[in-house]
Design an enzyme around this catalytic site. Structure first.
Site, PDB file in Angstrom:
ATOM      1  N   ASP A  92      -5.550  -3.417   4.280  1.00 63.75           N
ATOM      2  CA  ASP A  92      -6.171  -2.975   5.523  1.00 63.75           C
ATOM      3  C   ASP A  92      -7.690  -3.084   5.514  1.00 63.75           C
ATOM      4  O   ASP A  92      -8.302  -3.269   6.532  1.00 63.75           O
ATOM      5  CB  ASP A  92      -5.741  -1.546   5.867  1.00 63.75           C
ATOM      6  CG  ASP A  92      -5.871  -0.613   4.669  1.00 63.75           C
ATOM      7  OD1 ASP A  92      -6.703  -0.882   3.792  1.00 63.75           O
ATOM      8  OD2 ASP A  92      -5.120   0.375   4.605  1.00 63.75           O
ATOM      9  N   ASP A 137      -9.683  -6.007   0.890  1.00 62.04           N
ATOM     10  CA  ASP A 137      -8.330  -6.540   0.729  1.00 62.04           C
ATOM     11  C   ASP A 137      -8.253  -7.990   1.170  1.00 62.04           C
ATOM     12  O   ASP A 137      -7.274  -8.688   0.881  1.00 62.04           O
ATOM     13  CB  ASP A 137      -7.326  -5.729   1.568  1.00 62.04           C
ATOM     14  CG  ASP A 137      -7.153  -4.327   1.029  1.00 62.04           C
ATOM     15  OD1 ASP A 137      -7.351  -4.147  -0.182  1.00 62.04           O
ATOM     16  OD2 ASP A 137      -6.818  -3.431   1.807  1.00 62.04           O
ATOM     17  N   ASP A 162       0.843  -1.190   0.000  1.00 66.65           N
ATOM     18  CA  ASP A 162       0.000   0.000   0.000  1.00 66.65           C
ATOM     19  C   ASP A 162       0.879   1.240   0.000  1.00 66.65           C
ATOM     20  O   ASP A 162       2.037   1.177   0.374  1.00 66.65           O
ATOM     21  CB  ASP A 162      -0.822   0.066   1.288  1.00 66.65           C
ATOM     22  CG  ASP A 162      -2.020  -0.847   1.240  1.00 66.65           C
ATOM     23  OD1 ASP A 162      -2.323  -1.354   0.165  1.00 66.65           O
ATOM     24  OD2 ASP A 162      -2.638  -1.032   2.301  1.00 66.65           O
TER      25      ASP A 162
HETATM   26 MG    MG Z   1      -6.713   4.148   2.135  1.00 64.34          MG
END
Ligand code: MG
Ligand code: ADP
Length: 877
Positions: free
Chosen positions: A613, A617, A305
Site C-alpha cells: 500500500d 512497497d 500484508d
Molecule cells: Mg501499515
C-alpha cells in the site's frame, strides 16, 4: 495554522468557471474502425482473391456468398472486440483519483476532478499531486517529477516563502508523485492549465500492452495458419496430379484454409480475458493489465500484508498499560459510537489517572488524523492507528484541538513505515516539549527513564519487553508513548537527533479484528496449492497471534524478522533463499525488504503475488509477478505500480481473483481445443479424399458456411464458460507448461480422427452405394454441422461430464448451438440460399443415418473424459 480554504459555495462557482480538474480522455476507437480492422488480415485477402476468381469464372453467386461471409465474419468479430474494449475502458474508470482538501475549515476527501484553483490541498507521501500547487507548508516534502522532467531523483520542495525566487522549488506539479513527507499548497492551476496538462498530449502515447498469452497464441495461430496453407498447397498438388480442375482445387483450398485456420482465436482469447476482468471486478479485483490474469491464475505464493488485508483495519484501543502495571482493559468494548459517553479514565485506579492522561496526550499530539463529527457519531480521517488513538484520547477526556491549543506545534516528524514512530515538537514557552509514539522497542531505545509513580525512574527495558509481549500474544498491535523536553533556545532544526533521553510513558494495545472470510480463504489456498506468507512491519508476536487466528500456521522457525533478513541479505542470495524457503511470517520488516523477499521467492521458482500500500512497497509491487495494491488503504504510487487493485483490501478477494484467473485459462484451453480440433477434422477429410482422386467432399461455399455457423459465436461462448467449481481444488499450473500439453494434443488428434474419419467413412460408403455427389455433400455438410456442435458442447469441460448439473449454466452457448442447427436446417428450405449452398431438405432415413454417428461422437468424447477422470487423477493430486 488555522486555514479555512474555499467555501463550498465558492468552490462550486469556480468549478463552473474552470471546469473539472481532468484531462480529456483518449477516445477508444469507434465501432466502425474496429469493424474495418477486421478486414486487415491475409486470410481476408485470400478470400477476396477467391471471390474475384469466382466472378472471373462466371460464378457471381459464389462471389456474392463469399462477400456475405466476409461481412458476417467482420461483424461478429467487431462486436466481440468492441465489447471487450468497452469493458476494459469501464474498468479503467473505476480507478478514480482522490484528493484531500480543506474547505470551510474542514479536511475532506473528494474526487480529484472536483478540485478548483484556490483550493487548499494536503499532500502526503504516496499520493499523486492532483493539481499544480503553490506550497504553503512543507514537511520534508519530496516529489518525483520524472514524468514531467525525466529526472529520476525526487526533488526537494520548499514553501513559497523561502523558495529564493525559484518558483519550481515551491510548486508541486500536477502528475508528480509525493515520495516522502507532507505538504499543504494552494491550487494555482487545474486540468489542462497545469504544466502536466500542457504536455499531456505528448506523453499519452498508446502504451497498451498485449498480454504475453495473447502474443504467444497469435504466434501459434500464425504457425497453424502456415500448416493449413501447406496442407492446402499439398492438396492442390495432389489434386492436380489426379487431373482435377485447378480452379475448383483453388476454391476448395481457400474454403478449407479459411475454415481450418482459427482466425477467431485472438478475439476469443481477448474476450475470455475481458470476461475474466469483469468477473474479477465483481469480486472487487480490478486488473490494471491483462497479462496479470494469467500470472494470477498460476500464482504459487501470496505474500500478504497483515493490517487491512487479513484484518479489518478497524483499530480500537482496548488496553492501556503503564510501566507500573496499572492498566485499563476494555476487551468487550469495541468502537462505541458516542465517544463522550465512556469516561475511559474512570476504569483506572485514581492514582494512575494523571499518568494515563499523560500517555493519552502523547497519543494525540504526534498524530495526523482528525475526527469528523457526523450524524451517527465520529468518523476518523487519516491513518487508522492515529484515528484509534484519537478516539481513545477523546474517551479519556482529551480533545485533540484543545490539547493542540495548549501545546502550540513547532514541527513534526511524520510517521513513515521505515521509521516506525512519529514525533512532534511543541512550544511551551520556556521549553520545547517532545512527544513520540511508535513501536515499543524503538521508543525504549530512545528513552532512559520510565514514568512510575510521581517520579521518573531508570528504564527497565526487560520489563517493558515482557509487558509488550503479553499484549502482543493476544494479537494486539502495541504502540508505545514517550515524552521529553529540550531547552527552548536549542531550536535550530528539530530532528530525530533530539529523540534521546526520553521518558517512556507506557503502552497501548489495539485490537484489529480478523476479516471473517479470511480463514476460509486460507483453507482454499492450501487446497489450491498456493503458499501464503504474511509480511508485516508489526511485531513478530502480534503477527504470530493474528496468523494463528487466520489459520496460517507458523512454527517458531517459520517466523523471520527484518533484522534476520537484513543479515541474510548481507551474506548473499543463497542465505536469503534459505530463509524464504521456510518462512511463513515476516515481521518487523522494512517495506523495502519486501523486494528482497519477492526476488528470492521468484528465484526459488514461485509465481509471486505480493500486496502493498505504501510508497516503499512500489518496488516489490513492480517486481512481483502480480503486484496487488490495496484500493482503500493504498497510495497512488502503490496503485500505479501494481498489476491489480483489490478495492476492498481483502485477502479473500485476492483468492477469488486467483480462481477467476484459473477459470479464464481453462476457458482459453477449451476454445483452442474446439477451434483446432474442428479445423483439423476438416483438413483431414480432404486429405483422405483428394489424393485418392475422389470428388470434393464439400464445396468451398459449404466450408465457409460451416465455419461461419459453427465457430462464429461458439468460440466466444466457450470463452464465457462459468467456473466448474474445482478450480481451487488443484495445484497451480506450471507457468512454463505449454498450452499444447500432452492432454491437449492427444485430445485434438483423437477428436479430429473421429470426425474426419467418420465423415470420410460416410462419404465413401455413400459414394460406393451410388448416391449422387450433390446429395452426399448435403448429407456430409449436415453431419459436420452436427459433429461440430457436439464437439462444442463436449468442449465445455475438459474433464467433467457434459451432463452434470452445469448443463444450463451457459445459455449463450446452448442458444448458439441450437440456432446453428436451426439455421442450417432452415437454409435447406430457403430457395436462393439452398442453391448457393448446394443444400436440400433431408429425408427421415437420412436424418437417422446422420444422427447415429453424431451421437457416437458425443459418446466417444464423453467416454474419453470419463476414462481420464478414472485413470489420470489431477496433476499433483
Ligand atoms: Mg501499515
Ligand atoms: P503493518 O505491516 O501491520 O501495516 P506497519 O508497517 O503499518 O505494519 O507498522 C509497523 C509498525 O510501525 C507498527 O507495529 C507500529 O509500531 C508502528 N506504527 C504504525 N503506525 C504508526 C503510527 N501511525 N504512528 C506511529 N507508529 C506507528
Amino acid at each position: 495554522m488555522d486555514r479555512q480554504g474555499l467555501s463550498e459555495h465558492e468552490a462550486a462557482a469556480r468549478r463552473l468557471q474552470f471546469g473539472p480538474n481532468a484531462l480529456p480522455e483518449r477516445k477508444s476507437p469507434s465501432f466502425f474502425r474496429v469493424f474495418l480492422g477486421q478486414f486487415l488480415s491475409p486470410l481476408i485477402y485470400i478470400l477476396l482473391a477467391a471471390a474475384a476468381l469466382s466472378v472471373f469464372l462466371g460464378d457471381v453467386e459464389d462471389a456474392g456468398f463469399i462477400g456475405v461471409v466476409l461481412l458476417a465474419n467482420g461483424l461478429i468479430g467487431a462486436v466481440q472486440e468492441f465489447q471487450a474494449g468497452k469493458a476494459a475502458a469501464a474498468l479503467r474508470q473505476m480507478e478514480e483519483a482522490r484528493a484531500i482538501v480543506i474547505r470551510d475549515g474542514e479536511r475532506q476527501e473528494l474526487p480529484a476532478r472536483d478540485l478548483v484553483p484556490g483550493d487548499l490541498v494536503c499532500l502526503e507521501a504516496g499520493g499523486r499531486v492532483p493539481a499544480d500547487l503553490r506550497l504553503i507548508e512543507v514537511n520534508d516534502l519530496r516529489c518525483d517529477e520524472s514524468l514531467l522532467t525525466g529526472e529520476p531523483d525526487a526533488v526537494r520542495k520548499w514553501p513559497r516563502d523561502d523558495d529564493q525566487g525559484d518558483l519550481r522549488a515551491s510548486t508541486a506539479f500536477s502528475g508528480s508523485m509525493v515520495t516522502r513527507g507532507r505538504g499543504l499548497g494552494e491550487a494555482v492551476a487545474t486540468g489542462l492549465a497545469t504544466e502536466f496538462g500542457k504536455i499531456a498530449a505528448a506523453i499519452s502515447g498508446s502504451q497498451s500492452e498485449r498480454p504475453p498469452l495473447l502474443v504467444r497464441l497469435e504466434r501459434f495461430s500464425k504457425n497453424l495458419a502456415i500448416a493449413v496453407l501447406v496442407a492446402a498447397v499439398l492438396l492442390i498438388a495432389a489434386g492436380w496430379l489426379r487431373g482435377m480442375p485447378l480452379a475448383e482445387l483453388f476454391m476448395v483450398s481457400v474454403g478449407l484454409a479459411v475454415s481450418a485456420i482459427p482466425e477467431g482465436l485472438p478475439v476469443a482469447i481477448t474476450v475470455a480475458l475481458a470476461i475474466a476482468m469483469r468477473r474479477m471486478a465483481r469480486r472487487n479485483v480490478i486488473m490494471r493489465n491483462m497479462p496479470a490474469i494469467e500470472s494470477l491464475g498460476s500464482c504459487t505464493m501470496i505474500a500478504t500484508d497483515k493490517t487491512g488485508t487479513l484484518t479489518m483495519n478497524e483499530l480500537t484501543v482496548t488496553d492501556i498499560l503503564l510501566p507500573d502495571g496499572s492498566e485499563i482493559t476494555l476487551e468487550d468494548h469495541l468502537r462505541p459510537q458516542s465517544i463522550e459517553e465512556e469516561p475511559l479514565l474512570s476504569h483506572a485506579h485514581p492514582q494512575a489517572r494523571p499518568r494515563m492522561a499523560r500517555l493519552l496526550r502523547a497519543a494525540c499530539l504526534p498524530n495526523e488524523a482528525s475526527l469528523v463529527s457526523e450524524e451517527e457519531g465520529w468518523r476518523g480521517l487519516g491513518d487508522s492507528v492515529d484515528v484509534a488513538l484519537l478516539h481513545a484520547a477523546r474517551k479519556g477526556g482529551l480533545i485533540h484541538a484543545d490539547v493542540l491549543a495548549d501545546h502550540p506545534l513547532l514541527s513534526r516528524i511524520p510517521y513513515e513505515p521505515d521509521l516506525k514512530y512519529a514525533a512532534s515538537f511543541h512550544d511551551l514557552g520556556d521549553e520545547i516539549r517532545i512527544f513520540v509514539k511508535g513501536a515499543p522497542e524503538t521508543l525504549a531505545a530512545m528513552a532512559d527513564a520510565i514514568a512510575i509513580g510521581e517520579d521518573d525512574q531508570p528504564i527497565d527495558r526487560a520489563l517493558l519487553a515482557a509487558q509488550k509481549d503479553a499484549m502482543a500474544e493476544r494479537g494486539l498491535r502495541v504502540l508505545a508513548f514517550a515524552e521529553g523536553r529540550i531547552a527552548s533556545g536549542a531550536s535550530g532544526q528539530l530532528t530525530g537527533a533530539h529523540l534521546a533521553g526520553l521518558t517512556f510513558l507506557g503502552l497501548a494495545g489495539m485490537k484489529d479484528p480478523l476479516r471473517p472470510e479470511v480463514p476460509q480463504a486460507m483453507a482454499a489456498c492450501a487446497a489450491a496449492g498456493i503458499g501464503v506468507a504474511m509480511v508485516t512491519g508489526d511485531d513478530p508476536v502480534t503477527a504470530a497471534a493474528i496468523a494463528r487466528e487466520a489459520g496460517l500456521r507458523a512454527e517458531d522457525d517459520e517466523i523471520v524478522t527484518g533484522p534476520q533478513l537484513a543479515e541474510a541479505e548481507a551474506k548473499g542470495p543463497a542465505a536469503v533463499d534459505a530463509l524464504t524457503a521456510k518462512a511463513r511470517i515476516y515481521a518487523r520488516v522494512e517495506p523495502l525488504q519486501k523486494l528482497a523477499i519477492v526476488r528470492s521467492l521468484a528465484r526459488c521458482g514461485h509465481i509471486v503475488a505480493v500486496t502493498g500500500d505504501g510508497v516503499n512497497d512500489a518496488p516489490a509491487l513492480k517486481n512481483a509477478h502480480v503486484g496487488v495494491a490495496m484500493g482503500r488503504k493504498g497510495t497512488d504510487i502503490a496503485r500505479e505500480s501494481a498489476d491489480i487493485i483489490v478495492t476492498d483490501d481483502n485477502f479473500a478477494s485476492i483468492v477469488a481473483g486467483v480462481r477467476e484467473g484459473r477459470v479464464a485459462f481453462a476457458n482459453i484451453r477449451k476454445v483452442i481445443f474446439m477451434l483446432v480440433a474442428t479445423g483439423a477434422a476438416e483438413v483431414l477429410l480432404f486429405l483422405f479424399t483428394v489424393p485418392l482422386g475422389l470428388p470434393m467432399p464439400l464445396l468451398a461455399v459449404q466450408l465457409l458456411w460451416l465455419n461461419l455457423v459453427t465457430n462464429g459465436v461458439q468460440d466466444v461462448a466457450l470463452a464465457a464458460e462459468q467456473a466448474e467449481g474445482d478450480e481451487l481444488a488443484q495445484p497451480p499450473r506450471r507457468p512454463d507448461e505449454p498450452i499444447f500439453d500432452r492432454v491437449m494434443i492427444r485430445r485434438i488428434v483423437f477428436t479430429a480422427l473421429l470426425m474426419g474419419g467418420g465423415g470420410f467413412a460416410l462419404y465413401y460408403w455413400r459414394l460406393q452405394a451410388g448416391a449422387p455427389i450433390d446429395l452426399i455433400r448435403n448429407e456430409l455438410l449436415l453431419l459436420f454441422v452436427m459433429f461440430e456442435n457436439v464437439l462444442t458442447l463436449s468442449a465445455r469441460s475438459e474433464r467433467a461430464s457434459l451432463f452434470g448439473r452445469r448443463f444450463f449454466s451457459n445459455p449463450l452457448l446452448l442458444a448458439g448451438v441450437a440456432i446453428t442447427q436451426l439455421l442450417h436446417v432452415g437454409a435447406m428450405y430457403v430457395p436462393g440460399l439452398s442453391d448457393t449452398l448446394g443444400v436440400s431438405p433431408v429425408t427421415l432415413e437420412e436424418w437417422a443415418m446422420l444422427i447415429a454417428p453424431a451421437a457416437a461422437l458425443l459418446l466417444a468424447l464423453e467416454v474419453e473424459k470419463a476414462l481420464r477422470r478414472r485413470f489420470t487423477p489431477r496433476r499433483g493430486a
